[in-house]
Write a protein that holds these residues in place. Structure first.
Motif, PDB file in Angstrom:
ATOM      1  N   ILE A  52      48.885  -9.131 -31.589  1.00  0.00           N
ATOM      2  CA  ILE A  52      48.937  -9.936 -30.368  1.00  0.00           C
ATOM      3  C   ILE A  52      47.971  -9.299 -29.379  1.00  0.00           C
ATOM      4  CG2 ILE A  52      50.384 -10.791 -28.504  1.00  0.00           C
ATOM      5  CD1 ILE A  52      52.775 -10.587 -30.428  1.00  0.00           C
ATOM      6  N   ASP A  53      46.928 -10.032 -29.006  1.00  0.00           N
ATOM      7  CA  ASP A  53      45.839  -9.507 -28.179  1.00  0.00           C
ATOM      8  C   ASP A  53      45.825 -10.250 -26.849  1.00  0.00           C
ATOM      9  OD1 ASP A  53      43.454  -8.681 -27.005  1.00  0.00           O
ATOM     10  OD2 ASP A  53      42.315  -8.713 -28.875  1.00  0.00           O
ATOM     11  N   GLY A  54      46.040  -9.522 -25.763  1.00  0.00           N
ATOM     12  CA  GLY A  54      46.093 -10.138 -24.441  1.00  0.00           C
ATOM     13  C   GLY A  54      44.748 -10.360 -23.785  1.00  0.00           C
ATOM     14  N   MET A  55      43.667  -9.941 -24.419  1.00  0.00           N
ATOM     15  CA  MET A  55      42.327 -10.116 -23.850  1.00  0.00           C
ATOM     16  C   MET A  55      42.299  -9.601 -22.410  1.00  0.00           C
ATOM     17  SD  MET A  55      40.673 -11.332 -26.410  1.00  0.00           S
ATOM     18  CE  MET A  55      39.144 -11.961 -25.730  1.00  0.00           C
ATOM     19  N   PRO A  60      50.055 -11.018 -15.854  1.00  0.00           N
ATOM     20  CA  PRO A  60      51.088 -11.268 -16.866  1.00  0.00           C
ATOM     21  C   PRO A  60      51.218 -10.081 -17.822  1.00  0.00           C
ATOM     22  CG  PRO A  60      49.052 -12.337 -17.523  1.00  0.00           C
ATOM     23  CD  PRO A  60      48.791 -11.708 -16.173  1.00  0.00           C
ATOM     24  N   HIS A  61      52.275 -10.117 -18.613  1.00  0.00           N
ATOM     25  CA  HIS A  61      52.490  -9.158 -19.690  1.00  0.00           C
ATOM     26  C   HIS A  61      52.240  -9.852 -21.028  1.00  0.00           C
ATOM     27  CE1 HIS A  61      54.098  -7.028 -16.350  1.00  0.00           C
ATOM     28  NE2 HIS A  61      55.241  -7.694 -16.304  1.00  0.00           N
ATOM     29  N   LEU A  62      52.269  -9.069 -22.099  1.00  0.00           N
ATOM     30  CA  LEU A  62      52.101  -9.685 -23.426  1.00  0.00           C
ATOM     31  C   LEU A  62      53.387 -10.340 -23.905  1.00  0.00           C
ATOM     32  CD1 LEU A  62      49.842  -7.441 -25.695  1.00  0.00           C
ATOM     33  CD2 LEU A  62      49.385  -9.696 -24.735  1.00  0.00           C
ATOM     34  N   VAL A  63      54.470  -9.576 -23.947  1.00  0.00           N
ATOM     35  CA  VAL A  63      55.768 -10.095 -24.390  1.00  0.00           C
ATOM     36  C   VAL A  63      56.808  -9.706 -23.344  1.00  0.00           C
ATOM     37  CG1 VAL A  63      57.592  -9.904 -26.122  1.00  0.00           C
ATOM     38  CG2 VAL A  63      55.198  -9.989 -26.847  1.00  0.00           C
ATOM     39  N   ASN A 121      45.402  -4.685 -25.607  1.00  0.00           N
ATOM     40  CA  ASN A 121      44.768  -5.168 -24.380  1.00  0.00           C
ATOM     41  C   ASN A 121      45.685  -6.031 -23.516  1.00  0.00           C
ATOM     42  OD1 ASN A 121      42.275  -3.969 -25.245  1.00  0.00           O
ATOM     43  ND2 ASN A 121      42.010  -5.729 -26.614  1.00  0.00           N
ATOM     44  N   ALA A 122      46.879  -5.531 -23.255  1.00  0.00           N
ATOM     45  CA  ALA A 122      47.786  -6.263 -22.369  1.00  0.00           C
ATOM     46  C   ALA A 122      47.178  -6.367 -20.978  1.00  0.00           C
ATOM     47  CB  ALA A 122      49.128  -5.544 -22.285  1.00  0.00           C
ATOM     48  N   PRO A 123      47.319  -7.521 -20.324  1.00  0.00           N
ATOM     49  CA  PRO A 123      46.884  -7.599 -18.928  1.00  0.00           C
ATOM     50  C   PRO A 123      47.575  -6.558 -18.046  1.00  0.00           C
ATOM     51  CG  PRO A 123      47.227  -9.796 -19.810  1.00  0.00           C
ATOM     52  CD  PRO A 123      47.736  -8.830 -20.847  1.00  0.00           C
TER      53      PRO A 123
END
Length: 453
Positions: free
Chosen positions: A154-157, A175-178, A195-197
């Motif tokens: 899961i890549d948050g870019m 935002p967060h990833l999950v 790469n979580a925001p």
């Protein structure tokens, strides 16, 4: 705790537990049985080319699978490919499974991320007043939900969000990833998060969360990125994880000033073990500074902390209220850490001017034992609050190799505690009366008993 673990043993067929008498929270390992129903995201028109936006496909698939909640639940299968999407919500009794080679990619367009209300225990967005961007993958008031796979990603870019943060151009908090909110019996396992925001995994107001065998990373320059953040949650296990972040690797929180005090939900009964943690500018293990609901009954063991600014850090400030207590950290290996142990009563900002400066936090019964460290610059920097000193800080069997760059090995003020077999020798403040020693041993017995229940 006894009732909680009996409930845990009674989980539905998707999440089962087993363990022997005397084992702790993380020894109640979930085993993931196949759901009786499974569909592929491709059946809902998703295209894994890294360019096609698949938000509607994810939403439609999960809406369809919701109908299987009372039939043993269902699985949403994500095959190899690059699946671009905006934020979407999960449902109860669901397994989201990412196959090897499957990458869920967060859209870089903020309009693809819903804006939601701030969390009540924070009162506003943590970075920008008002609302916040919803996380990429969300669960709200869910029961029995699993995110797992065969090491899918899961890549948050994150870079686009990091640039907006550093340039002060965010319209809402990142935002967060999950994120799971007010959910229970949650499992996250066997995945890679990139790469979580902001945060990678954020359980908030949750119970019985098991995070196992995940790899989480963001580059050193990523601003205030954090790996796993148990927040006003209880019954949390984090084990067998590798986390490399720009700021903190694992951060425990429980709300912000008057909002956290009013919400009143602590983070409690957390077990962290067998983790490799790196935090470039923050701490490998961070407690606070948002801890107004309280943090207690935390057990950490067999962790490796390396190449970081701080190893273990407790943060709070006037106006926070709350407490951090009954925390035992043991069997720690540190390498190339600037400050091995830190505690400060002067860290963090306030959400607004309505906080009560007389709401003083309480830090008590912190035990650090069986720690070895190499290439440490400062052994400890512990600075309590004059009106609310940090008490019963217990150190035992700690050996730190201090490098030649060290100006001083220990600095202490407004703290008290007990130490035994600690090198280099700690501050006189940490070599106090036998009362502190008794409190240390009492805490060890209490934490051990809780883990067995």
């Amino acid at each position: 705790m006894l009732v909680a673990l009996l409930l845990l043993l009674a989980l539905s067929n998707a999440v089962k537990t087993y363990g022997q008498e005397g084992e702790g929270q993380c020894d109640l390992k979930p085993t993931l049985d196949p759901r009786p129903h499974s569909v592929s995201i491709k059946e809902f028109g998703a295209v894994g080319d890294g360019k096609t936006l698949n938000t509607i496909a994810f939403q439609n698939a999960i809406f369809y699978l919701k109908s299987f909640a009372d039939k043993g639940g269902a699985q949403l299968y994500v095959p190899p490919g690059k699946w671009l999407t905006g934020s979407f919500n999960l449902t109860s009794h669901l397994t989201l499974f990412l196959e090897k080679g499957a990458v869920i990619i967060g859209s870089q367009d903020p309009s693809h991320w819903e804006v939601v209300e701030p969390l009540p225990s924070y009162g506003r967005g943590t970075e920008v007043p008002g609302g916040r961007y919803q996380s990429l993958i969300n669960g709200y008031m869910l029961h029995n939900v699993v995110i797992t796979g065969n090491n899918g990603t899961i890549d948050g870019m994150g870079p686009v969000w990091w640039e907006r943060f550093t340039s002060n151009s965010l319209n809402h908090s990142r935002p967060h990833l999950v994120e799971f909110i007010a959910s229970d019996y949650v499992v996250v396992s066997n995945l890679t998060f990139l790469n979580a925001p902001a945060y990678s995994i954020h359980p908030v107001y949750c119970s019985y969360v098991h995070i196992q065998n995940v790899s989480i990373s963001a580059p050193p320059e990523s601003p205030y990125t954090v790996g796993i953040v148990p927040d006003s949650s209880d019954g949390v296990c984090i084990e067998d994880c590798t986390i490399v972040m720009g700021y903190d690797a694992i951060g425990l929180k429980s709300g912000w000033d008057e909002y956290g005090i009013a919400y009143g939900r602590p983070t409690a009964n957390v077990h962290i073990r067998h983790a490799n943690l790196k935090a470039t500018s923050g701490a490998c293990l961070a407690f606070g500074s948002d801890m107004s609901g309280g943090i207690s009954n935390i057990l950490v063991d067999h962790v490796h902390l390396y190449n970081s600014h701080s190893g273990i850090e407790f943060r709070t400030t006037r106006g926070r209220g709350g407490y951090m207590k009954e925390i035992v950290i043991s069997d720690v290996e540190m390498e190339n850490i600037y400050v091995a142990f830190a505690a400060t009563g002067h860290c963090g900002s306030h959400p607004d001017d309505r906080f009560d400066p007389n709401a003083l936090p309480y830090l008590n019964q912190i035990t650090l034992q069986d720690v070895s460290g190499t290439n440490i610059t400062i052994a400890g920097n512990l600075t309590g609050i004059q009106e609310a000193p940090f008490t019963n800080i217990c150190l035992s069997n700690i050996t730190l190799s201090i490098n030649s760059a060290s100006p001083i090995s220990w600095e202490c003020s407004n703290v008290s505690g007990f130490s035994e077999s600690v090198l280099p020798e700690p501050c006189p403040d940490l070599k106090n009366s036998s009362n502190s020693s008794s409190s240390c041993f009492s805490l060890l017995g209490q934490i051990g008993k809780t883990a067995v229940l």
